[in-house]
Design a protein around this motif. Structure first.
Motif, PDB file in Angstrom:
ATOM      1  N   TYR A  47      30.316  53.938  38.002  1.00  0.00           N
ATOM      2  CA  TYR A  47      31.695  54.419  38.167  1.00  0.00           C
ATOM      3  C   TYR A  47      32.279  54.813  36.814  1.00  0.00           C
ATOM      4  O   TYR A  47      33.007  55.812  36.705  1.00  0.00           O
ATOM      5  CB  TYR A  47      32.561  53.347  38.831  1.00  0.00           C
ATOM      6  N   ALA A  48      31.973  54.027  35.790  1.00  0.00           N
ATOM      7  CA  ALA A  48      32.453  54.371  34.445  1.00  0.00           C
ATOM      8  C   ALA A  48      31.840  55.684  33.975  1.00  0.00           C
ATOM      9  O   ALA A  48      32.506  56.509  33.338  1.00  0.00           O
ATOM     10  CB  ALA A  48      32.127  53.242  33.478  1.00  0.00           C
ATOM     11  N   LEU A  49      30.560  55.886  34.287  1.00  0.00           N
ATOM     12  CA  LEU A  49      29.885  57.108  33.863  1.00  0.00           C
ATOM     13  C   LEU A  49      30.394  58.339  34.606  1.00  0.00           C
ATOM     14  O   LEU A  49      30.258  59.466  34.124  1.00  0.00           O
ATOM     15  CB  LEU A  49      28.369  56.964  34.072  1.00  0.00           C
ATOM     16  N   SER A  50      30.992  58.133  35.770  1.00  0.00           N
ATOM     17  CA  SER A  50      31.436  59.275  36.593  1.00  0.00           C
ATOM     18  C   SER A  50      32.712  59.927  36.076  1.00  0.00           C
ATOM     19  O   SER A  50      33.100  60.996  36.563  1.00  0.00           O
ATOM     20  CB  SER A  50      31.641  58.822  38.043  1.00  0.00           C
ATOM     21  N   LYS A  72      23.521  33.819  29.121  1.00  0.00           N
ATOM     22  CA  LYS A  72      23.514  34.886  28.119  1.00  0.00           C
ATOM     23  C   LYS A  72      24.413  36.035  28.566  1.00  0.00           C
ATOM     24  O   LYS A  72      24.919  36.046  29.708  1.00  0.00           O
ATOM     25  CB  LYS A  72      22.094  35.394  27.881  1.00  0.00           C
ATOM     26  N   ILE A  73      24.575  36.997  27.678  1.00  0.00           N
ATOM     27  CA  ILE A  73      25.342  38.198  27.997  1.00  0.00           C
ATOM     28  C   ILE A  73      24.371  39.297  28.413  1.00  0.00           C
ATOM     29  O   ILE A  73      23.358  39.530  27.755  1.00  0.00           O
ATOM     30  CB  ILE A  73      26.161  38.676  26.788  1.00  0.00           C
ATOM     31  N   LYS A  74      24.662  39.974  29.511  1.00  0.00           N
ATOM     32  CA  LYS A  74      23.816  41.057  30.018  1.00  0.00           C
ATOM     33  C   LYS A  74      24.537  42.394  29.866  1.00  0.00           C
ATOM     34  O   LYS A  74      25.749  42.487  30.088  1.00  0.00           O
ATOM     35  CB  LYS A  74      23.484  40.834  31.498  1.00  0.00           C
ATOM     36  N   LEU A  75      23.782  43.403  29.470  1.00  0.00           N
ATOM     37  CA  LEU A  75      24.331  44.751  29.329  1.00  0.00           C
ATOM     38  C   LEU A  75      23.568  45.716  30.219  1.00  0.00           C
ATOM     39  O   LEU A  75      22.331  45.665  30.284  1.00  0.00           O
ATOM     40  CB  LEU A  75      24.219  45.259  27.890  1.00  0.00           C
ATOM     41  N   SER A  76      24.302  46.594  30.884  1.00  0.00           N
ATOM     42  CA  SER A  76      23.703  47.724  31.598  1.00  0.00           C
ATOM     43  C   SER A  76      24.308  48.994  31.028  1.00  0.00           C
ATOM     44  O   SER A  76      25.543  49.143  31.009  1.00  0.00           O
ATOM     45  CB  SER A  76      23.990  47.644  33.097  1.00  0.00           C
ATOM     46  N   LEU A  77      23.465  49.884  30.528  1.00  0.00           N
ATOM     47  CA  LEU A  77      23.929  51.141  29.963  1.00  0.00           C
ATOM     48  C   LEU A  77      23.453  52.302  30.820  1.00  0.00           C
ATOM     49  O   LEU A  77      22.317  52.306  31.307  1.00  0.00           O
ATOM     50  CB  LEU A  77      23.419  51.326  28.533  1.00  0.00           C
ATOM     51  N   ARG A  78      24.329  53.305  30.967  1.00  0.00           N
ATOM     52  CA  ARG A  78      23.975  54.543  31.630  1.00  0.00           C
ATOM     53  C   ARG A  78      24.464  55.695  30.758  1.00  0.00           C
ATOM     54  O   ARG A  78      25.510  55.593  30.111  1.00  0.00           O
ATOM     55  CB  ARG A  78      24.611  54.645  33.029  1.00  0.00           C
ATOM     56  N   SER A  79      23.713  56.786  30.752  1.00  0.00           N
ATOM     57  CA  SER A  79      24.107  57.934  29.921  1.00  0.00           C
ATOM     58  C   SER A  79      23.782  59.225  30.642  1.00  0.00           C
ATOM     59  O   SER A  79      23.088  59.235  31.662  1.00  0.00           O
ATOM     60  CB  SER A  79      23.385  57.882  28.572  1.00  0.00           C
ATOM     61  N   THR A  80      24.282  60.306  30.086  1.00  0.00           N
ATOM     62  CA  THR A  80      23.969  61.624  30.617  1.00  0.00           C
ATOM     63  C   THR A  80      23.205  62.425  29.570  1.00  0.00           C
ATOM     64  O   THR A  80      23.215  62.114  28.378  1.00  0.00           O
ATOM     65  CB  THR A  80      25.263  62.377  30.987  1.00  0.00           C
ATOM     66  N   GLY A  81      22.541  63.476  30.044  1.00  0.00           N
ATOM     67  CA  GLY A  81      21.839  64.381  29.141  1.00  0.00           C
ATOM     68  C   GLY A  81      20.755  63.690  28.345  1.00  0.00           C
ATOM     69  O   GLY A  81      19.978  62.900  28.873  1.00  0.00           O
ATOM     70  N   THR A  82      20.727  63.957  27.061  1.00  0.00           N
ATOM     71  CA  THR A  82      19.665  63.434  26.202  1.00  0.00           C
ATOM     72  C   THR A  82      20.069  62.181  25.450  1.00  0.00           C
ATOM     73  O   THR A  82      19.323  61.715  24.582  1.00  0.00           O
ATOM     74  CB  THR A  82      19.237  64.509  25.179  1.00  0.00           C
ATOM     75  N   ARG A  93      15.719  56.553  29.316  1.00  0.00           N
ATOM     76  CA  ARG A  93      16.670  57.227  28.439  1.00  0.00           C
ATOM     77  C   ARG A  93      18.096  57.143  28.980  1.00  0.00           C
ATOM     78  O   ARG A  93      19.054  56.903  28.231  1.00  0.00           O
ATOM     79  CB  ARG A  93      16.263  58.693  28.260  1.00  0.00           C
ATOM     80  N   ASN A  94      18.264  57.361  30.278  1.00  0.00           N
ATOM     81  CA  ASN A  94      19.605  57.397  30.851  1.00  0.00           C
ATOM     82  C   ASN A  94      19.994  56.128  31.607  1.00  0.00           C
ATOM     83  O   ASN A  94      21.099  56.052  32.159  1.00  0.00           O
ATOM     84  CB  ASN A  94      19.752  58.593  31.793  1.00  0.00           C
ATOM     85  N   ALA A  95      19.103  55.159  31.658  1.00  0.00           N
ATOM     86  CA  ALA A  95      19.401  53.902  32.358  1.00  0.00           C
ATOM     87  C   ALA A  95      18.624  52.788  31.686  1.00  0.00           C
ATOM     88  O   ALA A  95      17.400  52.748  31.737  1.00  0.00           O
ATOM     89  CB  ALA A  95      19.022  54.004  33.834  1.00  0.00           C
ATOM     90  N   ALA A  96      19.345  51.869  31.064  1.00  0.00           N
ATOM     91  CA  ALA A  96      18.684  50.820  30.290  1.00  0.00           C
ATOM     92  C   ALA A  96      19.484  49.528  30.384  1.00  0.00           C
ATOM     93  O   ALA A  96      20.637  49.513  30.824  1.00  0.00           O
ATOM     94  CB  ALA A  96      18.538  51.255  28.829  1.00  0.00           C
ATOM     95  N   GLY A  97      18.844  48.449  29.950  1.00  0.00           N
ATOM     96  CA  GLY A  97      19.505  47.154  29.985  1.00  0.00           C
ATOM     97  C   GLY A  97      19.121  46.305  28.795  1.00  0.00           C
ATOM     98  O   GLY A  97      18.087  46.525  28.159  1.00  0.00           O
ATOM     99  N   GLY A  98      19.972  45.337  28.481  1.00  0.00           N
ATOM    100  CA  GLY A  98      19.693  44.434  27.375  1.00  0.00           C
ATOM    101  C   GLY A  98      20.398  43.116  27.574  1.00  0.00           C
ATOM    102  O   GLY A  98      21.060  42.878  28.590  1.00  0.00           O
ATOM    103  N   GLN A  99      20.259  42.234  26.586  1.00  0.00           N
ATOM    104  CA  GLN A  99      20.864  40.921  26.677  1.00  0.00           C
ATOM    105  C   GLN A  99      21.127  40.393  25.273  1.00  0.00           C
ATOM    106  O   GLN A  99      20.607  40.901  24.286  1.00  0.00           O
ATOM    107  CB  GLN A  99      19.959  39.957  27.428  1.00  0.00           C
TER     108      GLN A  99
END
Length: 336
Positions: free
Chosen positions: A259-262, A278-288, A305-311
């Motif tokens: 929703y944030a990416l939209s 722990k703290i969890k991160l979900s990242l989404r991006s557009t393009g490159t 590249r456009n969908a990743a996660g971390g902690q």
């Protein structure tokens, strides 16, 4: 390493097989696992799906779900099955750290390990690998494994098709992500022809929300969304108190980052949540824009590249601060 001929020879006779996937399985992880489970059971193998943790209720409708063992609920039985396995299929992950406590058991097992995955930088724990980072999902690769590598498309029945379609649909963002190629559409057309009911699958996955989940989503969007226009970035942060306030369950946070990416003009979106350990991160991006690079370099994670996660082991406030201080480094990519 096994070659394909050797693997086919092993599979020609009934074997004890374990299928596992990453912790907190999503639609692709569970769909690919259960799709392969149904197929191997047809071939008279003794097969068990073991997930490292629980998974969202909106996946519990899938055929075969009742037979899944959750490792955290049945550790002794899981350890016994892994130790006795002839083959272990590792689906939708390529690092043993992604299966938590199951990782040590899989590593120690004398079983041959088969990796079917589409993530970057695989570890070398496997004996046979069907791996392609261009694939939209592990379910796509399981289809290719059955239909092309094993040459057994005729054994893909309605249950196999339903599970694999679910995996492809969810990991491709309902067929809207860039890696949804014409070949992916041909595969899903095959799965529909072979028995997958696409309308029912979509209904079961996407129209299955509790009242609390919808109220939690509304709260996140109205109270927790922060837009950093200078960097074309949006983020949503949630703490433990807020999760408890809405009685949040496994899967309730899934998809919120989209929703944030939209938002018009947003190139990078983050969902940062405080879990118990722990703290969890979900990242989404557009393009490159390389969301996976941020997760890999700074948050002990990775992905696509456009969908990743971390902690992180830091506090929620520290992680949010670190994320924001990284943005100037990527400003050119975010604003060009």
């Amino acid at each position: 390493m096994l070659n394909l001929a050797e693997l086919k020879e092993i599979l020609a006779q009934p074997k004890n097989i374990v299928i596992t996937t990453h912790h907190k399985p999503d639609g692709d992880a569970l769909g690919s696992s259960l799709g392969l489970w149904h197929y191997l059971r047809q071939k008279q193998h003794h097969v068990q799906v073991i997930t490292p943790t629980d998974y969202p209720d909106f996946l519990a409708w899938m055929p075969g779900n009742a037979d899944v063992i959750i490792y955290t609920d049945k550790k002794e039985l899981s350890a016994q099955l892994v130790a006795q396995a002839d083959l272990i299929f590792c689906l939708d992950f390529n690092s043993l750290s992604r299966i938590n406590g199951l990782g040590e058991l899989v590593q120690a097992s004398p079983a041959k390990k088969i990796m079917i995955d589409h993530h970057l930088d695989p570890e070398n724990f496997d004996d046979f690998r069907h791996w392609d980072t261009r694939a939209c999902s592990a379910a796509q690769l399981v289809y290719e494994f059955i239909a092309q590598l094993l040459g057994d498309k005729n054994s893909i029945d309605a249950d196999v098709s339903t599970c694999l379609y679910t995996g492809i649909m969810t990991d491709s963002g309902s067929f809207r992500f860039p890696n949804t190629t014409s070949n992916v559409h041909r595969i899903t057309a095959d799965l529909i022809d072979l028995g997958a009911d696409n309308a029912e699958i979509h209904q079961a996955v996407y129209n299955h929300s509790s009242e609390n989940r919808l109220r939690f989503l509304g709260y996140c969007l109205s109270n927790k969304l922060e837009v950093l226009h200078e960097y074309n970035t949006a983020l949503i942060t949630v703490n433990q108190k807020e999760l408890k306030q809405f009685d949040s369950n496994t899967g309730d946070t899934e998809g919120i980052v989209n929703y944030a990416l939209s938002i018009d003009g947003i190139r990078l979106a983050a969902f940062i949540v405080e879990r118990k350990d722990k703290i969890k991160l979900s990242l989404r991006s557009t393009g490159t824009f390389p969301a996976n690079e941020i997760c890999k370099n700074y948050f002990h994670g990775g992905g696509h590249r456009n969908a990743a996660g971390g902690q992180s082991e830091d506090t929620l406030e520290q992680v949010v601060h670190q994320f924001k201080t990284l943005l100037p480094e990527y400003k050119n990519l975010l604003t060009k």
